[in-house]
Design a protein around this motif. Structure first.
Motif, PDB file in Angstrom:
ATOM      1  N   ALA A   1      41.087  29.348  37.197  1.00 53.72           N
ATOM      2  CA  ALA A   1      39.815  28.667  37.396  1.00 53.72           C
ATOM      3  C   ALA A   1      39.002  29.439  38.442  1.00 53.72           C
ATOM      4  O   ALA A   1      39.534  30.297  39.153  1.00 53.72           O
ATOM      5  CB  ALA A   1      40.070  27.238  37.874  1.00 53.72           C
ATOM      6  N   PRO A   2      37.699  29.140  38.561  1.00 55.45           N
ATOM      7  CA  PRO A   2      36.865  29.855  39.544  1.00 55.45           C
ATOM      8  C   PRO A   2      37.435  29.826  40.957  1.00 55.45           C
ATOM      9  O   PRO A   2      37.481  30.863  41.639  1.00 55.45           O
ATOM     10  CB  PRO A   2      35.527  29.120  39.464  1.00 55.45           C
ATOM     11  N   GLU A   3      37.896  28.647  41.403  1.00 54.13           N
ATOM     12  CA  GLU A   3      38.411  28.545  42.760  1.00 54.13           C
ATOM     13  C   GLU A   3      39.706  29.337  42.948  1.00 54.13           C
ATOM     14  O   GLU A   3      39.996  29.815  44.055  1.00 54.13           O
ATOM     15  CB  GLU A   3      38.626  27.082  43.151  1.00 54.13           C
ATOM     16  N   GLU A   4      40.478  29.498  41.880  1.00 52.48           N
ATOM     17  CA  GLU A   4      41.697  30.302  41.973  1.00 52.48           C
ATOM     18  C   GLU A   4      41.361  31.786  42.084  1.00 52.48           C
ATOM     19  O   GLU A   4      42.032  32.535  42.806  1.00 52.48           O
ATOM     20  CB  GLU A   4      42.594  30.029  40.769  1.00 52.48           C
ATOM     21  N   ILE A   5      40.341  32.221  41.371  1.00 53.16           N
ATOM     22  CA  ILE A   5      39.915  33.617  41.470  1.00 53.16           C
ATOM     23  C   ILE A   5      39.437  33.928  42.886  1.00 53.16           C
ATOM     24  O   ILE A   5      39.679  35.008  43.427  1.00 53.16           O
ATOM     25  CB  ILE A   5      38.828  33.924  40.431  1.00 53.16           C
ATOM     26  N   LEU A   6      38.778  32.957  43.519  1.00 57.26           N
ATOM     27  CA  LEU A   6      38.264  33.179  44.870  1.00 57.26           C
ATOM     28  C   LEU A   6      39.371  33.269  45.916  1.00 57.26           C
ATOM     29  O   LEU A   6      39.107  33.659  47.061  1.00 57.26           O
ATOM     30  CB  LEU A   6      37.273  32.073  45.247  1.00 57.26           C
ATOM     31  N   CYS A   7      40.593  32.921  45.548  1.00 59.40           N
ATOM     32  CA  CYS A   7      41.729  33.105  46.454  1.00 59.40           C
ATOM     33  C   CYS A   7      42.159  34.569  46.521  1.00 59.40           C
ATOM     34  O   CYS A   7      42.964  34.954  47.393  1.00 59.40           O
ATOM     35  CB  CYS A   7      42.916  32.244  46.021  1.00 59.40           C
ATOM     36  N   LEU A   8      41.656  35.388  45.589  1.00 61.11           N
ATOM     37  CA  LEU A   8      42.000  36.803  45.567  1.00 61.11           C
ATOM     38  C   LEU A   8      40.971  37.608  46.355  1.00 61.11           C
ATOM     39  O   LEU A   8      39.781  37.304  46.341  1.00 61.11           O
ATOM     40  CB  LEU A   8      42.044  37.325  44.128  1.00 61.11           C
ATOM     41  N   THR A   9      41.430  38.650  47.022  1.00 61.51           N
ATOM     42  CA  THR A   9      40.525  39.575  47.687  1.00 61.51           C
ATOM     43  C   THR A   9      39.952  40.555  46.663  1.00 61.51           C
ATOM     44  O   THR A   9      40.432  40.639  45.517  1.00 61.51           O
ATOM     45  CB  THR A   9      41.259  40.369  48.771  1.00 61.51           C
ATOM     46  N   MET A  10      38.962  41.319  47.081  1.00 59.37           N
ATOM     47  CA  MET A  10      38.416  42.340  46.191  1.00 59.37           C
ATOM     48  C   MET A  10      39.488  43.372  45.842  1.00 59.37           C
ATOM     49  O   MET A  10      39.550  43.843  44.701  1.00 59.37           O
ATOM     50  CB  MET A  10      37.216  43.021  46.844  1.00 59.37           C
ATOM     51  N   ASN A  11      40.340  43.698  46.801  1.00 62.58           N
ATOM     52  CA  ASN A  11      41.427  44.641  46.507  1.00 62.58           C
ATOM     53  C   ASN A  11      42.396  44.055  45.491  1.00 62.58           C
ATOM     54  O   ASN A  11      42.915  44.772  44.626  1.00 62.58           O
ATOM     55  CB  ASN A  11      42.168  45.021  47.787  1.00 62.58           C
ATOM     56  N   ASP A  12      42.669  42.746  45.603  1.00 64.92           N
ATOM     57  CA  ASP A  12      43.533  42.084  44.623  1.00 64.92           C
ATOM     58  C   ASP A  12      42.921  42.202  43.225  1.00 64.92           C
ATOM     59  O   ASP A  12      43.627  42.479  42.242  1.00 64.92           O
ATOM     60  CB  ASP A  12      43.711  40.602  44.969  1.00 64.92           C
ATOM     61  N   LEU A  13      41.621  41.942  43.123  1.00 61.90           N
ATOM     62  CA  LEU A  13      40.945  41.990  41.828  1.00 61.90           C
ATOM     63  C   LEU A  13      40.963  43.404  41.255  1.00 61.90           C
ATOM     64  O   LEU A  13      41.226  43.608  40.062  1.00 61.90           O
ATOM     65  CB  LEU A  13      39.509  41.494  41.965  1.00 61.90           C
ATOM     66  N   LYS A  14      40.712  44.373  42.104  1.00 61.12           N
ATOM     67  CA  LYS A  14      40.717  45.752  41.624  1.00 61.12           C
ATOM     68  C   LYS A  14      42.115  46.185  41.196  1.00 61.12           C
ATOM     69  O   LYS A  14      42.268  47.006  40.276  1.00 61.12           O
ATOM     70  CB  LYS A  14      40.162  46.680  42.702  1.00 61.12           C
ATOM     71  N   ALA A  15      43.141  45.623  41.833  1.00 61.77           N
ATOM     72  CA  ALA A  15      44.524  45.946  41.457  1.00 61.77           C
ATOM     73  C   ALA A  15      44.859  45.435  40.062  1.00 61.77           C
ATOM     74  O   ALA A  15      45.835  45.880  39.457  1.00 61.77           O
ATOM     75  CB  ALA A  15      45.497  45.369  42.482  1.00 61.77           C
ATOM     76  N   CYS A  16      44.054  44.508  39.561  1.00 58.48           N
ATOM     77  CA  CYS A  16      44.241  43.997  38.197  1.00 58.48           C
ATOM     78  C   CYS A  16      43.590  44.905  37.156  1.00 58.48           C
ATOM     79  O   CYS A  16      43.610  44.594  35.964  1.00 58.48           O
ATOM     80  CB  CYS A  16      43.647  42.593  38.074  1.00 58.48           C
ATOM     81  N   GLY A  17      43.006  46.003  37.604  1.00 57.85           N
ATOM     82  CA  GLY A  17      42.361  46.931  36.677  1.00 57.85           C
ATOM     83  C   GLY A  17      40.917  46.583  36.390  1.00 57.85           C
ATOM     84  O   GLY A  17      40.353  47.052  35.404  1.00 57.85           O
TER      85      GLY A  17
END
Length: 274
Positions: A148-164
């Motif tokens: 969900a949106p709030e779960e995505i916001l628990c990730l840092t930008m580095n976390d998101l980039k690590a997902c490709g």
């Protein structure tokens, strides 16, 4: 386990259609993660075999597979003189427009920019594993819900980039922020007419017309939405006056999917038999 008899439904064709990214081939069929559920599905003659109860099928999967839309009648309504589309519908008639979650569809198509389908699937699964909750197992491996949106916001930008996600990480994060900050929901967007919905979706950072139209078609089931991508540009070259999309209403999106499948087939044939 139940068997559902229906026409114009090919699991293989839907898997290859580029509209869904959480299907995985399994034992002659597919593992589908959708609506916080896991489904195993196999083709069986003129129908599909589903590993679920009759109640779950009625409550979730009947709508998901768009069983109440009469696809044969849509195909019969194609103008006789539109020879390319008639051939495309004959080839791609097993494709259906799935009723997917609008939020998931928006984010997955944001991720789809400048990525091929296998790379999109990989990025989506990594994002789900990083932020989603476990909803079951597949071959003893955990399967995660789409976050969900709030779960995505628990990730840092580095976390998101690590997902490709690459540069799309900022698009995803800012879209999640907009949803949380403004209290957006699928229901609030569903109440909009097509023009207003297109405008609202294009208001999200990193979302252009193509992504918005894909989200309308595959997430909000606006069946006349007609996304233009490189494949549709190739199709357009086959029509002297351009694709007559206005004549396809109210099923333009269905016609687009038939054309997408057929044009990819023709291109592969041309490469194999120059």
């Amino acid at each position: 386990m139940i068997t559902v008899q229906t026409k114009c439904l090919s699991l293989d064709a839907i898997y290859e259609s580029g509209q869904c990214f959480r299907w995985a081939p399994r034992a002659g069929g597919y593992r589908i993660a959708a609506r916080d559920k896991i489904l195993l599905a196999w083709q069986k003659g003129d129908g599909i075999l589903l590993d679920c109860s009759p109640e779950e099928y009625e409550n979730i999967w009947k709508a998901y597979f768009d069983m109440d839309t009469d696809y044969p009648s849509i195909i019969r309504a194609i103008p006789e003189d539109d020879e390319y589309l008639r051939a495309a519908a004959d080839y791609g008639q097993g494709v259906r427009i799935l009723r997917q979650d609008p939020w998931e569809t928006l984010i997955t198509f944001i991720l789809s920019q400048r990525k091929n389908i296998p790379a999109i699937r990989q990025a989506v699964e990594k994002l789900c594993a990083a932020a989603g909750r476990v909803i079951g197992k597949d071959d003893e491996e955990p399967v995660y819900a789409f976050p969900a949106p709030e779960e995505i916001l628990c990730l840092t930008m580095n976390d998101l980039k690590a997902c490709g996600l690459g540069y799309r990480a900022e698009y995803v994060r800012r879209t999640a922020e907009d949803f949380c900050r403004n209290g957006f929901s699928a229901a609030s967007f569903s109440a909009l007419d097509d023009d207003a919905l297109l405008s609202a979706l294009c208001g999200f950072y990193g979302v252009g017309k193509k992504i918005a139209l894909c989200t309308m078609l595959f997430g909000f089931h606006r069946m006349n939405a007609f996304p233009i991508d490189v494949w549709m540009q190739r199709v357009g070259a086959r029509y002297p006056n351009g694709i007559p999309t206005e004549s396809y209403a109210p099923w333009g999106g269905v016609m687009q999917q038939y054309m997408f499948a057929y044009e990819r087939y023709l291109t592969a044939e041309e490469k194999n038999h120059p």
